[in-house]
Design an enzyme around this catalytic site. Structure first.
Site, PDB file in Angstrom:
ATOM      1  N   SER A  49      17.486 -69.863  -0.648  1.00 17.56           N
ATOM      2  CA  SER A  49      16.353 -69.979  -0.717  1.00 17.56           C
ATOM      3  C   SER A  49      15.705 -70.872  -0.810  1.00 17.56           C
ATOM      4  CB  SER A  49      16.325 -69.459  -2.571  1.00 17.56           C
ATOM      5  OG  SER A  49      14.703 -68.947  -3.259  1.00 17.56           O
ATOM      6  N   ARG A 294      18.063 -65.589   5.085  1.00 14.06           N
ATOM      7  CA  ARG A 294      19.173 -65.527   4.894  1.00 14.06           C
ATOM      8  C   ARG A 294      17.175 -64.195   5.392  1.00 14.06           C
ATOM      9  NH1 ARG A 294      20.075 -60.267   2.551  1.00 14.06           N
ATOM     10  NH2 ARG A 294      20.876 -60.487   0.184  1.00 14.06           N
ATOM     11  N   THR A 330      12.287 -66.255  -7.616  1.00 21.12           N
ATOM     12  CA  THR A 330      12.941 -66.759  -8.241  1.00 21.12           C
ATOM     13  C   THR A 330      12.294 -66.524  -9.778  1.00 21.12           C
ATOM     14  OG1 THR A 330      14.345 -67.938  -7.505  1.00 21.12           O
ATOM     15  CG2 THR A 330      14.487 -67.970  -9.634  1.00 21.12           C
ATOM     16  N   CYS A 484      19.625 -62.049  15.400  1.00 23.06           N
ATOM     17  CA  CYS A 484      20.464 -62.547  14.526  1.00 23.06           C
ATOM     18  C   CYS A 484      20.255 -64.408  14.854  1.00 23.06           C
ATOM     19  CB  CYS A 484      21.988 -62.460  15.327  1.00 23.06           C
ATOM     20  SG  CYS A 484      23.585 -62.929  14.633  1.00 23.06           S
ATOM     21  N   CYS A 508      29.150 -63.929  10.484  1.00 23.00           N
ATOM     22  CA  CYS A 508      28.056 -63.613  10.074  1.00 23.00           C
ATOM     23  C   CYS A 508      27.597 -64.017   8.559  1.00 23.00           C
ATOM     24  CB  CYS A 508      28.182 -62.009  10.030  1.00 23.00           C
ATOM     25  SG  CYS A 508      27.369 -60.982   9.069  1.00 23.00           S
ATOM     26  N   CYS A 511      23.294 -62.458   6.300  1.00 24.48           N
ATOM     27  CA  CYS A 511      21.325 -62.418   6.313  1.00 24.48           C
ATOM     28  C   CYS A 511      20.540 -61.043   6.139  1.00 24.48           C
ATOM     29  CB  CYS A 511      21.037 -63.534   7.573  1.00 24.48           C
ATOM     30  SG  CYS A 511      20.555 -62.398   8.525  1.00 24.48           S
ATOM     31  N   CYS A 514      20.283 -58.057  11.037  1.00 24.81           N
ATOM     32  CA  CYS A 514      20.297 -57.051  12.316  1.00 24.81           C
ATOM     33  C   CYS A 514      20.463 -56.007  12.019  1.00 24.81           C
ATOM     34  CB  CYS A 514      21.446 -57.021  12.132  1.00 24.81           C
ATOM     35  SG  CYS A 514      23.056 -56.831  10.882  1.00 24.81           S
TER      36      CYS A 514
END
Length: 539
Positions: A49, A294, A330, A484, A508, A511, A514
């Site tokens: 984050s 992410r 958060t 991606c 990968c 995130c 896809c």
């Protein structure tokens, strides 16, 4: 293994729920057994984050957090909001939602590591490296718990010498805190029709780097957000740049996954953004330390699903509690977890506990969290009109209506439906990376410390192996190659006239883009073997 409560996910919401349950039990002298599963190799390994934390919920959850060493070390000191053109930057008034007085710039991963320590001290059983791979159900259809995935399954699907069976964890209530586009939560949406009556969910992809900069360029507590270049005015997107302690700066870019041009690459847009004169000067002579990406849930109040179902409930970003105009999730995730924990605790105290903790939904409707999300509900959907109309509308909504406009703007379609055919769009020429300020995907994935066991079945699955070429490539020029941020998807064999999709699943970074953006909804993200994926330090 049987518990009162099983929690899936070791992010801020999952850990807050665990801590609050144990606190309530201690206050009333009751025993409540709580187990938390985290698919990352450790708590915080998969956490990514910005992040600027609004500490209001932490003040309530752990009032003496400073004495207990919470890693909130850099207080926000200044806010800048810039409009970028290709060569210029124009400072605009900072929107009131983005004022950060009293907030802290943090590594959210390190904050979660600290929350994990607080949870364990209260008696929560935490199992990192164990991915919840399946939801278990009672005969009446209610959730019974979850099962972790088997370990030691080879690429061929057969057991290897290292095989270990998964564990079943049964619970009176299971709290799903998987974060954005949780794989188990996605199945729960379908089984219990949790999204019926809500707007389609909409998402963004956030791409982030952590840098060490020259001391003379470091301004602890400085916060900058931008809109405009390099994306066009029809694309929702913007950046963040936060100065932490120890000469460290986090920089990132978020692009709404409702973008239309299949040639757009969020990763390349982020790299290009760093070359802007107002941005690049911060990083001259600096060193990139880490990288990650992410997806985040952006739909807001009108896209929230039903929060409870028999045997379980949803908290945090897996439900979609992000406050988009604030660019903060958060404190909202933690508050949802506080409310959920209180509802579950009340349910467990009943002589004949009900299957569904429906009080959670009522607590949410009566909370400041609902009021906060309601006040900003129209900001994100207004951006489908384009940057300038949205900026004007957002100002009116904020200052004139004060979030109480007598209407609610809707999200009309899912993000995978927004792409235009490739022949209706212009390709985008991105500059080559210089290896100093801008980088390629593979060198970026390397510093995310991403790792998956080589001999395991790929966790990225296709419903139909013919679709990537016959549909995605033919109509959209295979946008999975570009959306991606980790180089997982490649079209190979074009020169030979036999194109096919190659999936580099070992790259990968989890995130989930896809699973969200694939126009054919043919790609399914599933949990790999526990402990796989990125290992983010200080992210």
């Amino acid at each position: 293994m049987e518990y009162d409560v099983v929690i899936v996910g070791g992010g801020p919401s999952g850990l807050t729920a665990a801590i609050r349950l144990k606190q309530l039990a201690a206050e009333q002298g009751r025993e409540v057994s709580v187990c938390l599963l985290e698919k990352g190799s450790e708590i915080g390994a998969h956490i990514l984050s910005g992040a600027v934390i609004e500490p209001r919920v932490l003040n309530e959850l752990i009032p003496d957090w400073k004495e207990k060493g919470a890693p909130l070390n850099t207080e926000a000191k200044s806010d800048r909001f810039l409009l970028l053109t290709e060569t210029e930057s124009i400072q605009l008034p900072t929107p009131p939602q983005m004022h950060n007085h009293g907030n802290y710039i943090v590594s959210l991963g390190n904050f979660c590591r600290w929350l994990g320590q607080q949870a364990e001290e209260l008696g929560v059983e935490i199992y990192p490296g164990f991915a919840a791979a399946e939801v278990l159900y009672h005969e009446d259809g209610s959730v019974k718990g979850v099962a972790t995935g088997d370990m030691g399954i080879g690429k061929d699907g057969e057991k290897t010498d290292a095989w270990q069976p998964g564990m079943e964890l049964w619970a009176k209530q299971t709290i799903f805190a998987e974060g954005c586009r949780g794989s188990l939560t996605k199945a729960l949406f379908e089984r219990f029709r949790l999204h019926d009556g809500a707007d389609p969910q909409t998402y963004g992809i956030g791409i982030k780097e952590l840098w060490e900069v020259k001391p003379e360029l470091h301004q602890p507590g400085s916060i900058t957000h931008t809109v405009g270049w390099p994306v066009d005015t029809a694309t929702y997107g913007g950046s963040f740049m936060y100065h932490l302690e120890n000469n460290q700066v986090v920089v990132g870019f978020v692009i709404g996954l409702d973008y239309q041009n299949p040639y757009l690459s969020p990763f390349e847009e982020f790299q290009r953004f760093k070359t802007h004169p107002a941005i690049r000067k911060v990083f001259e002579g600096g060193r990139r330390l880490s990288y990650g990406a992410r997806a985040l849930t952006e739909g807001g109040l009108q896209s929230l699903p039903r929060l409870t179902f028999p045997g379980g409930l949803l908290v945090g970003d897996t439900a979609g509690f992000l406050n988009v105009p604030k660019i903060k999730g958060t404190h909202t995730a933690m508050q949802s977890a506080m409310l959920a924990a209180e509802a579950v605790f009340e349910l467990l105290g009943q002589e004949q506990p009900a299957r569904e903790a429906s009080a959670y939904s009522e607590k949410f409707k009566q909370s400041w969290l609902h009021e906060e999300l309601h006040r900003v509900r129209n900001i994100r959907p207004s951006f489908r009109w384009g940057l300038w109309p949205a900026m004007i509308y957002s100002a009116l909504d904020t200052f004139l209506f004060r979030g109480k406009a007598p209407w609610t703007l809707r999200h009309h379609q899912a993000d995978h439906q927004s792409l235009k055919p490739a022949d209706e769009c212009a390709p985008i020429a991105y500059p080559k990376p210089d290896g100093v300020l801008t980088f390629d995907r593979l060198s970026s994935v390397f510093i995310s410390n991403t790792n998956h066991g080589e001999d395991q079945p790929p966790h990225l699955k296709l419903k139909d192996a013919s679709v990537p070429v016959a549909f995605n490539l033919a109509k959209y020029d295979a946008p999975e190659q570009r959306y991606c941020p980790a180089g997982v998807y490649e079209i190979v064999g074009r020169e030979e006239g036999e194109p096919r999709l190659q999936i580099n699943a070992q790259n990968c970074v989890h995130c989930k883009t896809c699973d969200i953006k694939d126009p054919s909804q043919n790609i399914v993200w599933t949990t790999p073997e526990g402990g796989g994926g990125p290992n983010y330090p200080n992210m």
